[in-house]
Design an enzyme around this catalytic site. Sequence first.
Site, PDB file in Angstrom:
ATOM      1  N   HIS A 207       1.138  -1.174  -0.027  1.00 36.12           N
ATOM      2  CA  HIS A 207       0.191  -0.363   0.185  1.00 36.12           C
ATOM      3  C   HIS A 207       0.901   1.425   0.008  1.00 36.12           C
ATOM      4  O   HIS A 207       1.782   0.802   0.577  1.00 36.12           O
ATOM      5  CB  HIS A 207      -0.828  -0.469   0.950  1.00 36.12           C
ATOM      6  CG  HIS A 207      -0.417  -0.162   2.414  1.00 36.12           C
ATOM      7  ND1 HIS A 207      -0.368  -2.031   2.744  1.00 36.12           N
ATOM      8  CD2 HIS A 207       0.051   0.784   3.322  1.00 36.12           C
ATOM      9  CE1 HIS A 207       0.647  -1.250   4.287  1.00 36.12           C
ATOM     10  NE2 HIS A 207       0.485  -0.423   4.720  1.00 36.12           N
TER      11      HIS A 207
HETATM   12  P1  AMP Z   1       2.148   0.644   7.441  1.00 32.96           P
HETATM   13  O1  AMP Z   1       2.245   0.544   8.723  1.00 32.96           O
HETATM   14  O2  AMP Z   1       2.629   1.436   6.045  1.00 32.96           O
HETATM   15  O3  AMP Z   1       1.573  -1.185   6.841  1.00 32.96           O
HETATM   16  O4  AMP Z   1       0.379   1.455   7.497  1.00 32.96           O
HETATM   17  C1  AMP Z   1      -0.806   1.094   7.604  1.00 32.96           C
HETATM   18  C2  AMP Z   1      -1.811   1.769   7.202  1.00 32.96           C
HETATM   19  O5  AMP Z   1      -2.714   1.430   7.807  1.00 32.96           O
HETATM   20  C3  AMP Z   1      -1.473   2.716   9.160  1.00 32.96           C
HETATM   21  O6  AMP Z   1      -1.217   4.226   8.114  1.00 32.96           O
HETATM   22  C4  AMP Z   1      -3.029   2.377   9.749  1.00 32.96           C
HETATM   23  O7  AMP Z   1      -3.401   3.643  10.154  1.00 32.96           O
HETATM   24  C5  AMP Z   1      -4.021   1.762   7.974  1.00 32.96           C
HETATM   25  N1  AMP Z   1      -5.036   1.230   8.506  1.00 32.96           N
HETATM   26  C6  AMP Z   1      -4.782  -0.154   9.559  1.00 32.96           C
HETATM   27  N2  AMP Z   1      -6.345  -0.760   9.503  1.00 32.96           N
HETATM   28  C7  AMP Z   1      -7.010  -0.107   8.416  1.00 32.96           C
HETATM   29  C8  AMP Z   1      -7.805  -0.455   8.331  1.00 32.96           C
HETATM   30  N3  AMP Z   1      -8.962  -1.051   8.692  1.00 32.96           N
HETATM   31  N4  AMP Z   1      -8.591   1.089   7.387  1.00 32.96           N
HETATM   32  C9  AMP Z   1      -7.676   1.582   7.011  1.00 32.96           C
HETATM   33  N5  AMP Z   1      -6.843   1.852   6.838  1.00 32.96           N
HETATM   34  C10 AMP Z   1      -5.925   1.061   8.092  1.00 32.96           C
END
Ligand code: AMP
Length: 745
Positions: A643
Amino acid sequence: MDTAAGGSASALPPPSGSTGTGAEAKEDGERGGKPVMVVLMGPSGSGKSTFAEAVLDGSATGRPWVRVCQDTIGKDKAGTKMQCLKAVADALKEGKSVFVDRCNLEREQRADFVKLGGTLHTDVHALALELPAKVCISRAVSRTGHEGNLQGRTAALVVNRMLQKKETPLLTEGFNRIMFCNDDTDVKKAIELYSALGPLDSLPSGVFGQKRQGPIQVGIMKFLKKADASSVEKSNGPKLTLSERKLGQENPLPKQEKVESGSCSMEAKTELNDNIENEEGAKESGSYDIGYRTLAFPSISTADFQFDLDREPLTLYIVDTQLLIACRRDITQLRSKGSLQCNVIANAANWRLKPGGGGVNAAIFNAAGEALQHATKECADTLRPGNSVVVPVPLTSPLREQEAVTHVIHVLGPNMNPMRPDYLKNDYTKGCKILREAYNSLFENFASVVQSYMGKQNDQPVAVKSASGDSKMKREGGHESERMKKHKLIQPILTKQQHECTGSNAPNYRGNSVGSSDAPNQATKADNKKSGVVASKSWGTWAQSLYELAMHPDKYKNSDSILEVSDEFVVLKDLYPKAKKHVLVISRTNGLDSLADVKKEHLPLLRKMHSAGVKWAQKFLEEDMSLEFRLGYHSVPSMRQLHLHIVSQDFDSASLKNKKHWNSFTTSFFRDSVDIIEEIEQHGAANTNSDDKVLAMELRCHRCKSAHPNIPKLKSHIANCKSSFPSHLLEKNRLVSSTEHMDCT
Ligand code: AMP
């Protein structure tokens, strides 16, 4: 006041001419007036001193009373048991009756007093103050100026420890009489009884006031032994539900198997406990190496929360003999001291998920050390009543090392304590509902942990480190239960526990963090197998939301959070935005978990994701021209499925809470999308060797690079910092703003 005894004597003097010799005591005895030794028993806060003082003050019969208190016997300081024994002996020899005011909960502790009574031919009574633990705890916690200086938060812990060691008094220990006080009315009656005891009176021998064995325990014990599961299920509904009817009121067991009310003698009770213990022992030796599927949980919401489980008939029915073993053990030492392997334990937590307080919460946090505090903080800041949150126990925690506990599930039940948040003002209807939700949430979370392990075992051998330090390989075959299947897919856009867990949004960075190592990716095994992709890393259950969403966006089509869906990606609002605008462009390619999986063949996808990100940044700029955006990947993400973050550089968000959050977006840990694309073009892979240490670096403004001691100070600085961005960010279209134009071709 009888100073020698370290306590008060009654207003009346001892029999005239008393010289304190044994002979006189004997003389009294011969006259029919015998001193009595009353061994008070009860934890701190149970009212032992108050009881003794009430008799000392209230007795007008001429019987001289003395209170011997260990907390004050050393010249108004705490003394020793030996000092107490001496004071008791002296008082008895002087013909005085004595209250032995110490906890005396363990047989060994009271044995010397009983023996002394025997030597001096004195009647020895046990007076057991068996008030509910919550009453003792709340009294002990709230008192001030306690003689033994046991008050406040420590008191709760101490009371719980004491109660764990409690051994019911038996006539066979040498007592002539045992009296149990289960509530304030019993206490009042007992005070009246002893106050009215004249010098020549004696009380009848025997056991008085013993509460019969609690219905739940008896029910479970019988259940484990004999109950016909099918008939029980029929009469009690589905498995793992909480009924609002009490087992004791509508006992599913045949009538003759019930323990007769009031006829449960002490000996019978002991035997009953022994039976339970033996039965557990037998089971322990066999099947308890399935600890990873075993949950140990305390009763939720009692002590601290003053939720009176006796007041409302709320009972947890057990409908399968394999499902539950009732036992009284220290939940923090189940393996080392109880030979029970329970890798998952539940904690009756407080709303702030902080250590301390009393009872099981304090015990678990104490036993687990700081590691659990950190791990908990990573998962959630607070918990609402009726909810639970799973916290993987770090490998460094003693609870993990010594007890093999892999997960603690913090649960918060209803609160009837006016001193705590979410006070229900005695609304037991609401309280029962919340309690039910709390147990449901606990069991669901437990199921998801089990599911993780089962999948892990189905898929690959897993090294399970035993408490003794050796490793063994386990492989679990078989099928998942229907329940497991039901819980197989993690529910984004959020399950309750995930909401809590990722809610604080602490990045759970693999390698330097808590949970990643344990729970593998379960939800996706089938998908992976189909596509021939086998995930090389394990992902916690909490880390699956983005993956689920990317694989099945149609399931969430009505959600406001999804901004765009294409065949290649989904654009989603970050659930815990770290800035005014924060969205994720999530790849839909199965097997592309993180940057580490990206190869040259993925370049077209990366470019499309980048373009989508730019498009959304520009959309946001139309609404607010002051914003500036960076697009990039975390070199080691916490969530599965590649992502791209599109994050505005104001970092004005309550979800940005800690150093890791900040550093993950403002240091080399954040890899600009343009750089990743270039690296892959040139080298066929992205450099993901970011040093984890950068996440722990000091807090520095992302513009002017000034250092700040904490997040609030940093936030107030960045709200006003007008410096331009470091020069490297102004190159290669790394920033998207109303003045810059960025594209990627
Ligand atoms: P990363 O550390 O790059 O994996 O970031 C994961 C991101 O996903 C973080 O910014 C979280 O705030 C976000 N996140 C976690 N769970 C969800 C969810 N269920 N829906 C949308 N965003 C999420």
